[in-house]
Design a protein around this motif. Structure first.
Motif, short mmCIF file in Angstrom:
data_model
loop_
_atom_site.label_atom_id
_atom_site.label_comp_id
_atom_site.label_asym_id
_atom_site.label_seq_id
_atom_site.Cartn_x
_atom_site.Cartn_y
_atom_site.Cartn_z
N ASP A 176 0.83 -1.21 0.00
CA ASP A 176 0.00 0.00 0.00
C ASP A 176 0.86 1.26 0.00
O ASP A 176 0.56 2.23 -0.69
N ILE A 177 1.94 1.22 0.79
CA ILE A 177 2.83 2.38 0.85
C ILE A 177 3.50 2.60 -0.50
O ILE A 177 3.58 3.74 -0.99
N LEU A 178 3.98 1.51 -1.12
CA LEU A 178 4.61 1.63 -2.43
C LEU A 178 3.62 2.15 -3.47
O LEU A 178 3.98 2.94 -4.34
N ARG A 179 2.36 1.71 -3.38
CA ARG A 179 1.35 2.16 -4.32
C ARG A 179 1.09 3.65 -4.15
O ARG A 179 0.96 4.40 -5.13
N GLN A 180 1.01 4.12 -2.90
CA GLN A 180 0.78 5.54 -2.63
C GLN A 180 1.93 6.38 -3.16
O GLN A 180 1.73 7.43 -3.77
N GLY A 192 4.38 19.99 -5.34
CA GLY A 192 4.95 18.66 -5.52
C GLY A 192 4.97 17.87 -4.23
O GLY A 192 4.72 16.66 -4.21
N SER A 193 5.25 18.55 -3.10
CA SER A 193 5.27 17.86 -1.80
C SER A 193 3.87 17.37 -1.44
O SER A 193 3.72 16.26 -0.92
N ILE A 194 2.87 18.21 -1.69
CA ILE A 194 1.49 17.81 -1.39
C ILE A 194 1.09 16.62 -2.25
O ILE A 194 0.49 15.66 -1.77
N GLU A 195 1.45 16.67 -3.53
CA GLU A 195 1.11 15.57 -4.44
C GLU A 195 1.80 14.27 -4.03
O GLU A 195 1.20 13.20 -4.02
N LEU A 196 3.06 14.40 -3.67
CA LEU A 196 3.85 13.22 -3.33
C LEU A 196 3.33 12.52 -2.08
O LEU A 196 3.31 11.29 -2.00
N PHE A 197 2.87 13.32 -1.11
CA PHE A 197 2.39 12.76 0.16
C PHE A 197 0.87 12.82 0.27
O PHE A 197 0.32 12.78 1.38
N ALA A 198 0.19 12.91 -0.87
CA ALA A 198 -1.26 13.06 -0.86
C ALA A 198 -1.96 11.92 -0.12
O ALA A 198 -2.98 12.12 0.55
N GLY A 199 -1.43 10.72 -0.23
CA GLY A 199 -2.05 9.57 0.42
C GLY A 199 -2.09 9.71 1.93
O GLY A 199 -2.98 9.16 2.58
N TYR A 200 -1.14 10.43 2.49
CA TYR A 200 -1.09 10.61 3.93
C TYR A 200 -1.81 11.88 4.38
O TYR A 200 -2.21 12.00 5.54
N LEU A 201 -1.96 12.84 3.47
CA LEU A 201 -2.56 14.12 3.82
C LEU A 201 -4.07 14.17 3.66
O LEU A 201 -4.71 15.09 4.14
N GLN A 202 -4.65 13.17 2.99
CA GLN A 202 -6.08 13.23 2.69
C GLN A 202 -6.95 13.28 3.93
O GLN A 202 -8.03 13.87 3.93
N ASN A 203 -6.49 12.67 5.04
CA ASN A 203 -7.28 12.70 6.27
C ASN A 203 -7.00 13.93 7.12
O ASN A 203 -7.71 14.19 8.09
N ILE A 204 -5.96 14.68 6.76
CA ILE A 204 -5.60 15.89 7.49
C ILE A 204 -6.21 17.12 6.83
O ILE A 204 -6.79 17.98 7.48
N LEU A 205 -6.07 17.18 5.50
CA LEU A 205 -6.58 18.34 4.75
C LEU A 205 -8.06 18.15 4.44
O LEU A 205 -8.46 17.88 3.31
N THR A 206 -8.89 18.28 5.47
CA THR A 206 -10.33 18.15 5.29
C THR A 206 -10.88 19.38 4.58
O THR A 206 -10.22 20.42 4.49
N ASP A 207 -12.11 19.27 4.09
CA ASP A 207 -12.73 20.40 3.40
C ASP A 207 -12.82 21.62 4.32
O ASP A 207 -12.61 22.75 3.89
N GLY A 208 -13.15 21.37 5.60
CA GLY A 208 -13.27 22.48 6.55
C GLY A 208 -11.95 23.19 6.76
O GLY A 208 -11.88 24.42 6.76
#
Length: 240
Positions: free
Chosen positions: A2-6, A177-193
C-alpha cells in the motif's frame, strides 16, 4: 505494498506541479520579453489594474473562512512574523539570488516579484485541492486549470515586476509537488473544513498583495505567513 502504491501514484501525480512550474516559466518569460517595451504609464496602470483584480481574488477567498478564525490567525501570525522577521529574511534571500543570478543593474523589483508571485501562486484552495487530487487520484484537471491561470498571471507580473517572478516556479514545484507526493497521507488531514479556513486566511494575504500592487501600500505580507499555522491549530482546537 500500500505504501509503495501511494508513493507510485504520488510520483505520477507530481506531473501536475511540473506543469504548473512550466506554465509560470513560460508566462513569465513572455512577460520579460514585453518588459520595457510598453510605455511606463501604460505598464503602471496595468499593474495597478492587476492589483485590483488580485484584491477581488483575496476578498473572495477571505469570505470563505470563519471571520473570528481569520482575525485571530492573521493577528497572531503578524505578531509572530514580525518577531521572526520573515519578510526581512525573504528579502535577504531575494537580494542574494539577484546578486547570483541577475546581471548588474537588473531591476530592483526582483524580491517583490519573487515574494508576491510565490504567495499568489501557492496560497488558495486550488493549489491544495488540485495537488491532492493530482497526487491521490491522478486527476490533473484542477492543477491544469490553475496552470493556465498562473501562466497568464506570471506574464502580467513579470512584465511589471521582472525576473523575480520566474523564481516563484521553484517554490510552486516544491510546495505543490510535496502535497502531491504525500497526498495519500494528507487526505485525512486536509479536510474540506480546514482547506476553507486556510483559504480564508490566505485570502487576506492575497488582499495584502493586491493592495501593495494597486495602492503602493507597504504591507509586509510575508510576515503574515505564520497565520496558516495558527489557523490550522485554531480549527482543530475549536472547530475540528
Amino acid at each position: 505494498m500500500d505504501i509503495l502504491r501511494q508513493w507510485g501514484v504520488g510520483f505520477i501525480g507530481i506531473t501536475g506541479a511540473l506543469t504548473n512550474m512550466a506554465a509560470i516559466l513560460l508566462g513569465g518569460g513572455l512577460g520579460l520579453l514585453l518588459k520595457g517595451k510598453v510605455p511606463e504609464n501604460i505598464s503602471g496602470n496595468i499593474i495597478r489594474a492587476l492589483g485590483l483584480c488580485v484584491c477581488v481574488i483575496g476578498v473572495a477567498g477571505a469570505l470563505g473562512g470563519d471571520l473570528m478564525l481569520t482575525v485571530v490567525s492573521i493577528a497572531l501570525g503578524a505578531f509572530t512574523g514580525e518577531l521572526l522577521d520573515i519578510d526581512g529574511k525573504l528579502n535577504s534571500t531575494g537580494r542574494w539570488l539577484q546578486r547570483k543570478m541577475s546581471k548588474a543593474g537588473a531591476d530592483s523589483a526582483f524580491t517583490e516579484g519573487f515574494v508576491a508571485a510565490t504567495l499568489l501562486f501557492c496560497v488558495g484552495a486550488m493549489a491544495i485541492v488540485g495537488s491532492v487530487e493530482s497526487g491521490l487520484r491522478g486527476d490533473h484537471s484542477v492543477v491544469f486549470t490553475k496552470s493556465i491561470l498562473d501562466g497568464v498571471t506570471s506574464m502580467l507580473l513579470a512584465s511589471s515586476l521582472g525576473f523575480g517572478v520566474l523564481f516563484s516556479a521553484g517554490a510552486v514545484l516544491l510546495y505543490q509537488g510535496s502535497i502531491e507526493l504525500f497526498a495519500g497521507y494528507l487526505q485525512n488531514i486536509l479536510t474540506d473544513g480546514l482547506i476553507s479556513q486556510i483559504s480564508g486566511v490566505g485570502g487576506v494575504m492575497i488582499l495584502g498583495i493586491g493592495a501593495n500592487m494597486a495602492l503602493g501600500a507597504k504591507i509586509k505580507v510575508a510576515n503574515l505567513l505564520p497565520g496558516f499555522l495558527f489557523a490550522a491549530g485554531y480549527f482543530y482546537v475549536f472547530m475540528g
